[in-house]
Design a protein around this motif. Structure first.
Motif, mmCIF file in Angstrom:
data_model
loop_
_atom_site.group_PDB
_atom_site.id
_atom_site.type_symbol
_atom_site.label_atom_id
_atom_site.label_comp_id
_atom_site.label_asym_id
_atom_site.label_seq_id
_atom_site.Cartn_x
_atom_site.Cartn_y
_atom_site.Cartn_z
ATOM 1 N N ILE A 138 0.847 -1.195 0.000
ATOM 2 C CA ILE A 138 0.000 0.000 0.000
ATOM 3 C C ILE A 138 0.881 1.243 0.000
ATOM 4 N N ASN A 139 0.856 1.964 -1.103
ATOM 5 C CA ASN A 139 1.642 3.200 -1.200
ATOM 6 C C ASN A 139 1.052 4.095 -2.282
ATOM 7 N N ALA A 140 1.656 5.265 -2.438
ATOM 8 C CA ALA A 140 1.129 6.251 -3.391
ATOM 9 C C ALA A 140 1.728 6.102 -4.791
ATOM 10 N N ASP A 141 2.596 5.103 -4.984
ATOM 11 C CA ASP A 141 3.203 4.914 -6.307
ATOM 12 C C ASP A 141 2.138 4.475 -7.318
ATOM 13 N N PRO A 142 2.124 5.079 -8.509
ATOM 14 C CA PRO A 142 1.100 4.715 -9.500
ATOM 15 C C PRO A 142 1.210 3.249 -9.928
ATOM 16 N N LEU A 143 0.083 2.576 -9.941
ATOM 17 C CA LEU A 143 0.013 1.218 -10.503
ATOM 18 C C LEU A 143 -0.153 1.290 -12.018
ATOM 19 N N PHE A 144 -0.980 2.264 -12.445
ATOM 20 C CA PHE A 144 -1.168 2.520 -13.875
ATOM 21 C C PHE A 144 -1.779 3.914 -14.027
ATOM 22 N N ASN A 145 -1.754 4.423 -15.237
ATOM 23 C CA ASN A 145 -2.296 5.748 -15.535
ATOM 24 C C ASN A 145 -3.376 5.649 -16.601
ATOM 25 N N LEU A 146 -4.403 6.481 -16.447
ATOM 26 C CA LEU A 146 -5.404 6.681 -17.488
ATOM 27 C C LEU A 146 -5.401 8.168 -17.811
ATOM 28 N N GLY A 147 -4.674 8.529 -18.871
ATOM 29 C CA GLY A 147 -4.514 9.945 -19.181
ATOM 30 C C GLY A 147 -3.771 10.641 -18.056
ATOM 31 N N PRO A 148 -4.299 11.773 -17.560
ATOM 32 C CA PRO A 148 -3.608 12.522 -16.503
ATOM 33 C C PRO A 148 -3.808 11.943 -15.100
ATOM 34 N N ILE A 149 -4.686 10.923 -14.966
ATOM 35 C CA ILE A 149 -5.025 10.383 -13.644
ATOM 36 C C ILE A 149 -4.205 9.128 -13.364
ATOM 37 N N ALA A 150 -3.502 9.155 -12.218
ATOM 38 C CA ALA A 150 -2.720 7.994 -11.786
ATOM 39 C C ALA A 150 -3.515 7.231 -10.734
ATOM 40 N N PHE A 151 -3.444 5.917 -10.781
ATOM 41 C CA PHE A 151 -4.163 5.058 -9.839
ATOM 42 C C PHE A 151 -3.142 4.308 -8.984
ATOM 43 N N SER A 152 -3.292 4.402 -7.666
ATOM 44 C CA SER A 152 -2.351 3.759 -6.749
ATOM 45 C C SER A 152 -3.069 2.757 -5.861
ATOM 46 N N SER A 153 -2.300 1.883 -5.236
ATOM 47 C CA SER A 153 -2.876 0.914 -4.295
ATOM 48 C C SER A 153 -3.479 1.641 -3.097
ATOM 49 N N GLN A 154 -2.912 2.785 -2.745
ATOM 50 C CA GLN A 154 -3.446 3.598 -1.644
ATOM 51 C C GLN A 154 -4.874 4.035 -1.958
ATOM 52 N N GLN A 155 -5.096 4.497 -3.168
ATOM 53 C CA GLN A 155 -6.441 4.923 -3.562
ATOM 54 C C GLN A 155 -7.411 3.748 -3.589
ATOM 55 N N PHE A 156 -6.953 2.604 -4.094
ATOM 56 C CA PHE A 156 -7.831 1.431 -4.158
ATOM 57 C C PHE A 156 -8.226 0.964 -2.755
ATOM 58 N N LEU A 157 -7.293 1.034 -1.803
ATOM 59 C CA LEU A 157 -7.642 0.646 -0.437
ATOM 60 C C LEU A 157 -8.634 1.639 0.162
ATOM 61 N N GLY A 158 -8.449 2.930 -0.113
ATOM 62 C CA GLY A 158 -9.407 3.930 0.360
ATOM 63 C C GLY A 158 -10.807 3.658 -0.157
ATOM 64 N N VAL A 159 -10.911 3.327 -1.437
ATOM 65 C CA VAL A 159 -12.210 3.010 -2.039
ATOM 66 C C VAL A 159 -12.780 1.720 -1.445
ATOM 67 N N ALA A 160 -11.911 0.742 -1.194
ATOM 68 C CA ALA A 160 -12.369 -0.520 -0.592
ATOM 69 C C ALA A 160 -12.947 -0.271 0.803
ATOM 70 N N LEU A 161 -12.328 0.639 1.559
ATOM 71 C CA LEU A 161 -12.849 0.980 2.889
ATOM 72 C C LEU A 161 -14.231 1.609 2.775
ATOM 73 N N ILE A 162 -14.385 2.536 1.833
ATOM 74 C CA ILE A 162 -15.690 3.176 1.624
ATOM 75 C C ILE A 162 -16.737 2.127 1.251
ATOM 76 N N ALA A 163 -16.372 1.200 0.375
ATOM 77 C CA ALA A 163 -17.305 0.143 -0.051
ATOM 78 C C ALA A 163 -17.695 -0.748 1.129
ATOM 79 N N LEU A 164 -16.710 -1.150 1.933
ATOM 80 C CA LEU A 164 -16.981 -2.022 3.078
ATOM 81 C C LEU A 164 -17.943 -1.355 4.057
ATOM 82 N N LEU A 165 -17.667 -0.107 4.421
ATOM 83 C CA LEU A 165 -18.514 0.583 5.403
ATOM 84 C C LEU A 165 -19.891 0.897 4.828
ATOM 85 N N THR A 166 -19.956 1.152 3.532
ATOM 86 C CA THR A 166 -21.259 1.360 2.897
ATOM 87 C C THR A 166 -22.088 0.078 2.970
#
Length: 501
Positions: A138-166
């Motif tokens: 889990i870190n802020a290093d980009p896993l992949f990019n879609l245009g100007p937006i970088a996606f990191s494991s940190q962001q995916f974990l944040g979204v997973a937390l939101i999904a779990l609590l929802t």
């Protein structure tokens, strides 16, 4: 005959879930207030305040002023909560005191940035501190990019937390309140332990004597350059501007206390328990925050150097990544401090986001009932919760996680929040005139002085922010104003449907 029976059964089924279940007592309500307020801010923000103001006195002054402002607002909201114990809370107060238009602007801003932006920021904070324990995963290093937006494991974990609590919240308020109670009690106990140990161990330290022998040192602003530190003494308007800038972090750390008002439809004896939970919750957090800062001042010198070789040399000002609580914990626990604080902040942010996610959907539910939000958000699922509102909120908060703009969102939030808090408390004066005979089981403490003083202070801070943080403040105002055409588009659509029918 069979069709009639079937139709009646369908009606009974929909009626069964047309009302929310009153599952929240005073303890649960207070835990929502406390849990929603305490996220990660108290463990970080003091470093920035120290750089802006420099002096131990002024650091504590900012936190005391934050606590006083928050308590004044909470004590004033008690009157509105007692008068209108309905799901939607602040949206309902604004609608009743002013009109649907003002209520919509608040709801719009809440959905676009206040609630969802906070949920995104807290989720990313959870992921960042998980990354302390699992840096390779889990870190802020980009896993992949879609245009100007970088996606990191940190962001995916944040979204997973939101999904779990929802998902947890979709299964009913009873499950959500259990999670809220467990995690909020855990973080209160943990924070108290850190405070007690910090003051005990730091009592006779050099840092303690250095800070408290120079407690009233003149305020100054410190900026780190490549090889030097720029120090600017503060007085007059410059000092007022610095205080305003410092309040952004502390006020955000103390925000979300009003979330309990959104859940009024699920609170037992809401006319009694909501005002009491607002008071007890904000008081508990205010005391904890001030004591936490006394612990920091006991363990670490305020002044430091970013190039310092250890936590004492870096001081509160230049704690690594602003993690002042971790720096203080290192004095207490040594090398284990990083892991201990990471776990504590993960517990804190998990519980915080549960409260934020639970509360926000109730506001959209109230708006949908008035035709000012997506219509499906007015429906309750078979557990008696606004499922559609929870899902839409989770999706938008996840988008904000991936946007990478969550830190900027927090700066936008405070300016808009203070405007709406002031309008809401101003509503007390309006409703005293327009609805003088309405039932008021609790009346605003110190009326009219305390509510008026809050409005004056909040507006003064807004003016200050327009000067010292003009860009983010104007963007925050812009987000509110974008809601104006949206409101009229929604209303024109409703009028069109009515004309057709």
């Amino acid at each position: 005959m069979e069709q009639t029976i079937t139709h009646q059964n369908h009606q009974n089924l929909s009626t069964e879930h047309s009302e929310m279940k009153r599952e929240l007592g005073l303890f649960d309500s207070t835990m929502i207030v406390v849990g929603s307020m305490i996220g990660s801010g108290i463990f970080i923000v003091t470093s920035d305040i120290a750089r802006l103001l420099g002096s131990p006195f002024w650091i504590l002054f900012v936190w005391l002023l934050t606590g006083a402002i928050t308590l004044m607002a909470a004590l004033s909201y008690g009157e509105l909560a007692g008068m209108m114990p309905k799901a939607g809370g602040q949206y309902v107060y604004l609608r009743e005191a002013y009109n649907k238009f003002v209520g919509f602007l608040y709801g719009w801003t809440t959905f676009m940035v206040i609630q969802t932006g906070t949920i995104a920021a807290v989720a990313i904070a959870f992921a960042k501190y998980t990354g302390v324990l699992l840096p390779q995963l889990i870190n802020a290093d980009p896993l992949f990019n879609l245009g100007p937006i970088a996606f990191s494991s940190q962001q995916f974990l944040g979204v997973a937390l939101i999904a779990l609590l929802t998902i947890i919240n979709l299964y009913g308020v009873k499950n959500a309140k259990i999670i809220q109670g467990i995690f909020t009690v855990a973080k209160i106990v943990s924070l108290l332990g850190l405070i007690v140990l910090g003051v005990y161990i730091g009592w006779n330290s050099n840092a303690f004597h250095q800070n408290f022998s120079n407690f009233f040192a003149a305020p100054f602003k410190t900026t780190a350059n490549v090889n030097t530190l720029d120090v600017i003494k503060l007085s007059g308007w410059a000092l007022i501007g610095a205080i305003g800038g410092a309040l952004v972090g502390s006020l955000f750390s103390s925000d979300a206390w009003n979330n309990i008002t959104y859940t009024a439809g699920e609170v037992k004896e809401p006319k009694r328990n909501i005002p009491l939970s607002l008071f007890f919750g904000t008081l508990i957090v205010t005391v904890l925050y001030i004591l936490a800062n006394i612990a920091y001042l006991s363990l670490l010198p305020v002044n430091g150097n970013p190039a310092g070789s250890d936590v004492l040399a870096r001081g509160i000002m230049f704690a690594t990544n602003d993690r002042v609580a971790t720096a203080g914990a290192e004095i207490i626990f040594g090398g284990a401090a990083v892991v201990i604080m990471a776990v504590l902040i993960m517990i804190s942010t998990f519980g915080c986001n549960n409260g934020l996610i639970m509360a926000g959907a109730r506001l959209y539910y109230a708006m949908a009932k008035d035709g000012l939000f997506l219509k499906k958000a007015e429906n309750l699922n078979n557990k008696g919760v606004p499922a559609y509102g929870l899902i839409i909120q989770g999706i938008w908060a996840s988008v904000l996680c991936f946007s990478g703009k969550y830190n900027e969102l927090l700066d936008y939030v405070i300016f808009a929040v203070l405007i709406f808090y002031s309008l809401t408390i101003g509503g007390i004066f309006i409703l005293r005139k327009t609805q003088p005979n309405a039932e008021r089981p609790y009346k605003a403490f110190g009326f009219p002085i305390v509510p008026a003083l809050y409005i004056i202070l909040a507006m003064a801070i807004c003016i200050d922010l327009l000067i010292v943080k003009s860009t983010t403040s104007l963007i925050g105002l812009g987000i509110v104003l974008i809601g104006i055409p949206v409101y009229f588009i929604l209303n024109s659509g409703k009028n069109l449907q009515q004309n057709k029918s």
